[in-house]
Design a protein around this motif. Structure first.
Motif, PDB file in Angstrom:
ATOM      1  N   UNK A  66       0.836  -1.209   0.000  1.00 50.92           N
ATOM      2  CA  UNK A  66       0.000   0.000   0.000  1.00 50.92           C
ATOM      3  C   UNK A  66       0.866   1.252   0.000  1.00 50.92           C
ATOM      4  N   UNK A  67       1.930   1.251   0.800  1.00 47.38           N
ATOM      5  CA  UNK A  67       2.836   2.393   0.838  1.00 47.38           C
ATOM      6  C   UNK A  67       3.498   2.620  -0.517  1.00 47.38           C
ATOM      7  N   UNK A  68       3.933   1.521  -1.139  1.00 44.83           N
ATOM      8  CA  UNK A  68       4.539   1.626  -2.470  1.00 44.83           C
ATOM      9  C   UNK A  68       3.521   2.149  -3.470  1.00 44.83           C
ATOM     10  N   UNK A  69       2.315   1.592  -3.413  1.00 44.98           N
ATOM     11  CA  UNK A  69       1.269   2.020  -4.345  1.00 44.98           C
ATOM     12  C   UNK A  69       0.919   3.486  -4.197  1.00 44.98           C
ATOM     13  N   UNK A  70       0.754   3.954  -2.966  1.00 45.79           N
ATOM     14  CA  UNK A  70       0.444   5.367  -2.729  1.00 45.79           C
ATOM     15  C   UNK A  70       1.553   6.271  -3.257  1.00 45.79           C
ATOM     16  N   UNK A  81      11.883   1.068   3.294  1.00 49.94           N
ATOM     17  CA  UNK A  81      13.065   0.543   3.973  1.00 49.94           C
ATOM     18  C   UNK A  81      12.895   0.607   5.485  1.00 49.94           C
ATOM     19  N   UNK A  82      12.497   1.801   5.995  1.00 48.74           N
ATOM     20  CA  UNK A  82      12.295   1.936   7.432  1.00 48.74           C
ATOM     21  C   UNK A  82      11.158   1.043   7.918  1.00 48.74           C
ATOM     22  N   UNK A  83      10.068   0.996   7.124  1.00 55.59           N
ATOM     23  CA  UNK A  83       8.945   0.144   7.499  1.00 55.59           C
ATOM     24  C   UNK A  83       9.385  -1.317   7.543  1.00 55.59           C
ATOM     25  N   UNK A  87       9.054  -3.893  10.574  1.00 58.90           N
ATOM     26  CA  UNK A  87       8.273  -5.111  10.385  1.00 58.90           C
ATOM     27  C   UNK A  87       9.039  -6.358  10.776  1.00 58.90           C
ATOM     28  N   UNK A  88      10.327  -6.414  10.406  1.00 58.42           N
ATOM     29  CA  UNK A  88      11.145  -7.578  10.748  1.00 58.42           C
ATOM     30  C   UNK A  88      11.329  -7.686  12.255  1.00 58.42           C
ATOM     31  N   UNK A  89      11.576  -6.555  12.906  1.00 58.85           N
ATOM     32  CA  UNK A  89      11.722  -6.566  14.356  1.00 58.85           C
ATOM     33  C   UNK A  89      10.444  -7.041  15.043  1.00 58.85           C
ATOM     34  N   UNK A  90       9.296  -6.643  14.500  1.00 55.63           N
ATOM     35  CA  UNK A  90       8.020  -7.083  15.070  1.00 55.63           C
ATOM     36  C   UNK A  90       7.828  -8.587  14.903  1.00 55.63           C
ATOM     37  N   UNK A  91       8.305  -9.131  13.771  1.00 49.09           N
ATOM     38  CA  UNK A  91       8.231 -10.580  13.580  1.00 49.09           C
ATOM     39  C   UNK A  91       9.060 -11.298  14.638  1.00 49.09           C
TER      40      UNK A  91
END
Length: 266
Positions: A66-70, A81-83, A87-91
């Protein structure tokens, strides 16, 4: 065979229509396809011992796309990149709270699913904007070359195929089919250079070669994955065709390489 033909016809019509109508149909449709591919990957590899973080992984794919699309349609800026780091840390953190047999393995499959099934679609969507403004004929040309390669490989391989390409991975693929598919893609590339323009003849031929060679490798990699986990199809969303990953396996490897070629050659 009739079901397969009908499904294929309408699926192709929808894809072509979404590409030609404009960025506000092209980006959402292929973002949705990418998210579905991530879901299919997680469902394929899910076992009692391997349990990827399905909801978080699919959610991360949806938000990232969605971020890429917007950004592509100029609605808002983004920083994937930051997202991605967050996201990886949350996993990692989420895995601490799950009582599974192999939590690190689960995280590894979760991250690999995003890399394998989602990120290549970002590169594919970027093809539509490689000239900064949306040009439908670049992603459309990519799809035409991909389908031409698949069709040529199937027809030549079925009629002339003798020498196995990677028998332990895909017993039906042959060197003759591989060469026939690449040749047909190059012919299609020559035709596209005449009617689509955009790039010179040598550019379209190079794109066709990349798709012909690495699209086949993408197909083989997915076959290797399915053989490794013991499944026939990635899903059943497309009657007669299997899953979306089965239909876009060639794109997963070819799209990033075509994008890099275009960004560096033109």
């Amino acid at each position: 065979m009739k079901t397969r033909a009908i499904t294929g016809f309408f699926f192709i019509v929808i894809l072509i229509g979404a590409v030609l109508v404009g960025p506000f149909t092209f980006v959402p449709l292929f973002s949705l396809i990418a998210v579905c591919c991530v879901y299919e990957f997680y469902r394929m590899v899910y076992t009692e011992d391997t349990q990827p973080l399905l909801f978080m992984g699919v959610g991360a794919a949806a938000v990232g796309l969605a971020l890429v699309g917007f950004s592509l349609v100029d609605i808002l800026p983004y920083s994937v990149f930051q997202f991605g780091i967050v996201g990886i840390l949350l996993l990692y953190i989420t895995a601490l709270f799950r009582k599974t047999v192999h939590p690190i393995q689960d995280v590894a499959y979760s991250i690999f699913g995003l890399m394998y099934a989602a990120i290549p679609f970002i590169f594919f969507m970027e093809l539509g904007f490689v000239e900064d403004t949306y040009n439908a004929y670049i992603p459309l040309g990519f799809l035409i070359l991909l389908w031409t390669n698949d069709t040529g490989a199937y027809l030549v391989g079925k009629s002339l195929g003798r020498r196995k390409l990677f028998e332990r991975i895909s017993p039906n693929k042959t060197w003759e089919g591989f060469i026939g598919g690449v040749f047909m893609a190059v012919v299609a590339g020559i035709v596209l250079s005449r009617y689509f323009g955009i790039f010179p003849l040598w550019g379209w031929v190079c794109i066709a070669l990349i798709i012909g060679v690495f699209g086949t490798f993408g197909d083989l990699v997915e076959s290797m994955l399915k053989r490794n986990i013991g499944v026939k199809d990635s899903g059943n969303i497309l009657p007669g065709h299997g899953g979306l990953l089965d239909r876009f396996d060639g794109l997963l490897m070819a799209a990033p390489l075509v994008y890099l070629f275009l960004k560096n050659a033109f």
